[in-house]
Scaffold this motif. Structure first.
Motif, mmCIF file in Angstrom:
data_model
loop_
_atom_site.group_PDB
_atom_site.id
_atom_site.type_symbol
_atom_site.label_atom_id
_atom_site.label_comp_id
_atom_site.label_asym_id
_atom_site.label_seq_id
_atom_site.Cartn_x
_atom_site.Cartn_y
_atom_site.Cartn_z
ATOM 1 N N ASN A 56 0.832 -1.197 0.000
ATOM 2 C CA ASN A 56 0.000 0.000 0.000
ATOM 3 C C ASN A 56 0.875 1.258 0.000
ATOM 4 O OD1 ASN A 56 -1.650 2.208 0.828
ATOM 5 N ND2 ASN A 56 -3.117 0.774 1.705
ATOM 6 N N TYR B 39 -4.542 9.148 9.937
ATOM 7 C CA TYR B 39 -3.093 8.945 9.966
ATOM 8 C C TYR B 39 -2.740 7.781 10.898
ATOM 9 C CZ TYR B 39 1.621 9.436 11.798
ATOM 10 O OH TYR B 39 2.890 9.164 12.238
ATOM 11 N N THR C 278 4.155 5.692 2.534
ATOM 12 C CA THR C 278 4.295 7.135 2.745
ATOM 13 C C THR C 278 4.259 7.487 4.226
ATOM 14 O OG1 THR C 278 3.277 7.584 0.606
ATOM 15 C CG2 THR C 278 3.284 9.384 2.199
ATOM 16 N N LYS D 40 0.102 4.333 0.542
ATOM 17 C CA LYS D 40 -0.169 5.216 1.679
ATOM 18 C C LYS D 40 0.557 4.712 2.924
ATOM 19 C CE LYS D 40 -4.544 7.202 0.256
ATOM 20 N NZ LYS D 40 -5.952 7.418 0.597
ATOM 21 N N MET E 290 -0.678 14.641 2.866
ATOM 22 C CA MET E 290 -1.408 13.496 2.310
ATOM 23 C C MET E 290 -2.835 13.890 1.927
ATOM 24 S SD MET E 290 -0.030 10.265 4.540
ATOM 25 C CE MET E 290 -0.848 9.067 3.472
ATOM 26 N N LEU F 106 -3.791 4.462 9.432
ATOM 27 C CA LEU F 106 -2.870 4.061 8.362
ATOM 28 C C LEU F 106 -1.534 3.579 8.937
ATOM 29 C CD1 LEU F 106 -3.487 6.889 5.730
ATOM 30 C CD2 LEU F 106 -4.030 4.450 5.467
#
Length: 153
Positions: free
Chosen positions: A88, A120, A93, A90, A112, A123
């Protein structure tokens, strides 16, 4: 604490370690470039210490620190490559911005696309879990193929 979290914490602290080694090298170089303050003195019953011997020791110390610094930098690259294995983008990142770039949560959220801080943290938690799975697979695969501890440890 799971293995992924331990490695991410290590990754976050490597910059300070690298910087302290660079500072140590700079101090040694400054000492090498300054005018010699040592003399060939003889202490009771001892042998004299020559300026060349001191410079040689400083150069050897500098080379050892540089080698250690390269090992720490390689460790940081290795841990960064683990993050690159995340499927992924994200997740990659979030971990890179948090642990490599050391960006604060609010700035990460803004960069983002204005995600919320709960998003956040969700994630990040998912990314750490995904990384832990990757590390577990590496451990199983590496120990099956070599019978030894994986390289990442």
């Amino acid at each position: 604490m799971n293995k992924a979290k331990q490695l991410l914490d290590e990754l976050q602290n490597l910059d300070l370690d690298i910087q302290s080694r660079i500072d140590e090298i700079n101090e040694l170089e400054a000492g090498l470039l300054s005018s010699p303050k040592w003399k060939t003195d003889k202490v009771q019953g001892g042998s004299g210490r020559k300026v060349d011997d001191v410079y040689t020791q400083l150069i050897v110390m500098k080379e050892a620190i540089e080698q250690d610094t390269n090992e720490v930098i390689n460790r940081k690259l290795e841990l960064g490559r683990l993050i690159n294995r995340l499927a992924n983008p994200k997740h990659r990142t979030v971990l890179r911005m948090t642990y490599i770039n050391k960006i604060c949560v609010d700035d990460i959220c803004d960069s983002m696309g204005g995600i919320s801080s709960p998003t956040y943290y969700r994630l990040k938690k998912q990314a750490v879990k995904e990384l832990d799975v990757i590390i577990s697979e590496l451990i199983v695969n590496d120990s099956n193929s070599t019978g030894m501890k994986p390289k990442i440890w």
